[in-house]
Design an enzyme around this catalytic site. Structure first.
Site, mmCIF file in Angstrom:
data_model
loop_
_atom_site.group_PDB
_atom_site.id
_atom_site.type_symbol
_atom_site.label_atom_id
_atom_site.label_comp_id
_atom_site.label_asym_id
_atom_site.label_seq_id
_atom_site.Cartn_x
_atom_site.Cartn_y
_atom_site.Cartn_z
ATOM 1 N N LEU A 102 0.831 -1.208 0.000
ATOM 2 C CA LEU A 102 0.000 0.000 0.000
ATOM 3 C C LEU A 102 0.864 1.256 0.000
ATOM 4 O O LEU A 102 2.023 1.240 0.432
ATOM 5 C CB LEU A 102 -0.944 -0.019 1.208
ATOM 6 C CG LEU A 102 -1.984 -1.154 1.167
ATOM 7 C CD1 LEU A 102 -2.778 -1.217 2.473
ATOM 8 C CD2 LEU A 102 -2.933 -1.005 -0.028
ATOM 9 N N ASN A 116 2.493 -6.357 11.251
ATOM 10 C CA ASN A 116 2.654 -7.373 10.218
ATOM 11 C C ASN A 116 3.312 -8.594 10.828
ATOM 12 O O ASN A 116 4.072 -8.481 11.791
ATOM 13 C CB ASN A 116 3.527 -6.834 9.069
ATOM 14 C CG ASN A 116 3.635 -7.816 7.920
ATOM 15 O OD1 ASN A 116 2.644 -8.430 7.519
ATOM 16 N ND2 ASN A 116 4.831 -7.990 7.389
ATOM 17 N N THR A 117 2.995 -9.750 10.261
ATOM 18 C CA THR A 117 3.733 -10.967 10.619
ATOM 19 C C THR A 117 4.487 -11.435 9.390
ATOM 20 O O THR A 117 3.945 -11.426 8.277
ATOM 21 C CB THR A 117 2.811 -12.074 11.154
ATOM 22 O OG1 THR A 117 3.603 -13.240 11.437
ATOM 23 C CG2 THR A 117 1.705 -12.448 10.176
ATOM 24 N N HIS A 118 5.727 -11.809 9.603
ATOM 25 C CA HIS A 118 6.599 -12.175 8.475
ATOM 26 C C HIS A 118 7.230 -13.541 8.767
ATOM 27 O O HIS A 118 7.746 -13.759 9.870
ATOM 28 C CB HIS A 118 7.690 -11.109 8.322
ATOM 29 C CG HIS A 118 8.590 -11.377 7.167
ATOM 30 N ND1 HIS A 118 8.210 -11.151 5.861
ATOM 31 C CD2 HIS A 118 9.850 -11.886 7.115
ATOM 32 C CE1 HIS A 118 9.204 -11.505 5.056
ATOM 33 N NE2 HIS A 118 10.203 -11.948 5.793
ATOM 34 N N ASP A 154 8.710 -4.832 5.210
ATOM 35 C CA ASP A 154 9.397 -5.681 6.188
ATOM 36 C C ASP A 154 10.452 -4.938 7.009
ATOM 37 O O ASP A 154 11.423 -5.529 7.487
ATOM 38 C CB ASP A 154 9.993 -6.936 5.511
ATOM 39 C CG ASP A 154 8.910 -7.802 4.879
ATOM 40 O OD1 ASP A 154 7.784 -7.801 5.409
ATOM 41 O OD2 ASP A 154 9.179 -8.447 3.867
HETATM 42 C C1 GRF Z 1 2.026 -16.084 6.754
HETATM 43 O O1 GRF Z 1 3.171 -16.883 6.772
HETATM 44 C C2 GRF Z 1 2.421 -14.623 6.857
HETATM 45 O O2 GRF Z 1 3.547 -14.394 7.637
HETATM 46 C C3 GRF Z 1 2.742 -14.338 5.427
HETATM 47 O O3 GRF Z 1 1.679 -14.940 4.723
HETATM 48 C C4 GRF Z 1 1.292 -16.115 5.436
HETATM 49 C C5 GRF Z 1 -0.213 -16.085 5.570
HETATM 50 O O4 GRF Z 1 -0.719 -17.367 5.822
HETATM 51 N N1 GRF Z 1 2.954 -12.930 5.215
HETATM 52 P P1 GRF Z 1 -2.290 -17.686 5.771
HETATM 53 O O5 GRF Z 1 -2.811 -17.265 4.407
HETATM 54 O O6 GRF Z 1 -2.952 -16.913 6.861
HETATM 55 O O7 GRF Z 1 -2.391 -19.169 6.006
#
Ligand code: GRF
Length: 200
Positions: A102, A116-118, A154
């Site tokens: 975005l 965010n989760t990475h 990130d």
């Molecule tokens: C996760 O590993 C997240 O960190 C990444 O995309 C994945 C999402 O997984 N950015 P899901 O679609 O919720 O199973």
């Protein structure tokens, strides 16, 4: 907020979480299952996350991205997403595998309120192919990171990390699934602590 959205978590302050997703939506499902106050889920394409949100009785809006060309109007798309989040009175945004980067206006609308989760131990292996890149690099440990999201993909303050061991027989799918099983616990827990003000 949907009828199933639990009350805000803390001390009379209005907290409403918006979740952005594009994929299978298992992380989103974990966020909902944890009882976090999800006001709306926004997806950029028809996807599993859309179905999981609907099945859970959570409001879901498809802001479909139809253009993947270099002339994609990112600013206009971003303002649509911000508009949807605003209509649902979202105060905090959790990105859960959202495939569209975005524009800066999104981060300006939610200053220091986007998480965010990475699926890697940042700052290692930034980007969309983090799991494959970790495998290709031959690391024996990777993991996941929850961080504040910024305009730079990130980047941003790291809030929580967990290591995940890489096994010799791992392919990308197996390793990613093992990482996601950790994300499904770590992310909801970190979002809750964030909304409770523990990272201020
Ligand atoms: C996760 O590993 C997240 O960190 C990444 O995309 C994945 C999402 O997984 N950015 P899901 O679609 O919720 O199973």
């Amino acid at each position: 907020m949907s009828a199933r959205t639990p009350p805000p978590t803390t001390r009379g302050v209005h907290h409403a979480l918006g979740v952005l997703a594009s994929g299978t939506g298992t992380i989103l499902e974990a966020i909902v299952a944890a009882g976090l106050p999800v006001a709306v889920v926004v997806v950029d394409r028809p996807c599993g996350a859309e179905k999981r949100a609907a099945d859970a009785g959570v409001a879901v809006e498809v802001v479909e991205r139809r253009d993947y060309s270099p002339s994609f109007d990112r600013a206009a798309y971003t303002s649509e997403v911000v508009g949807v989040l605003g209509r649902h009175e979202v105060t905090t945004v959790a990105m859960a595998g959202f495939g569209t980067v975005l524009a800066p206006a999104f981060f300006a609308a939610f200053p220091r309120r986007v998480l965010n989760t990475h699926p890697a131990l940042l700052p290692a292996f930034r980007g969309w192919h983090a799991v494959g890149d970790a495998l290709a690099a031959g690391v024996t440990v990777t993991g996941c990171t929850v961080h504040l999201a910024t305009e730079a993909v990130d980047e941003g303050r790291i809030l929580a990390q967990r290591p995940v061991e890489v096994f010799p027989a791992d392919d990308e799918a197996a390793l990613h699934e093992r990482i996601k099983s950790v994300e499904r616990a770590l992310y909801p827990d970190t979002i809750r602590r964030f909304m409770d003000g523990q990272f201020s």
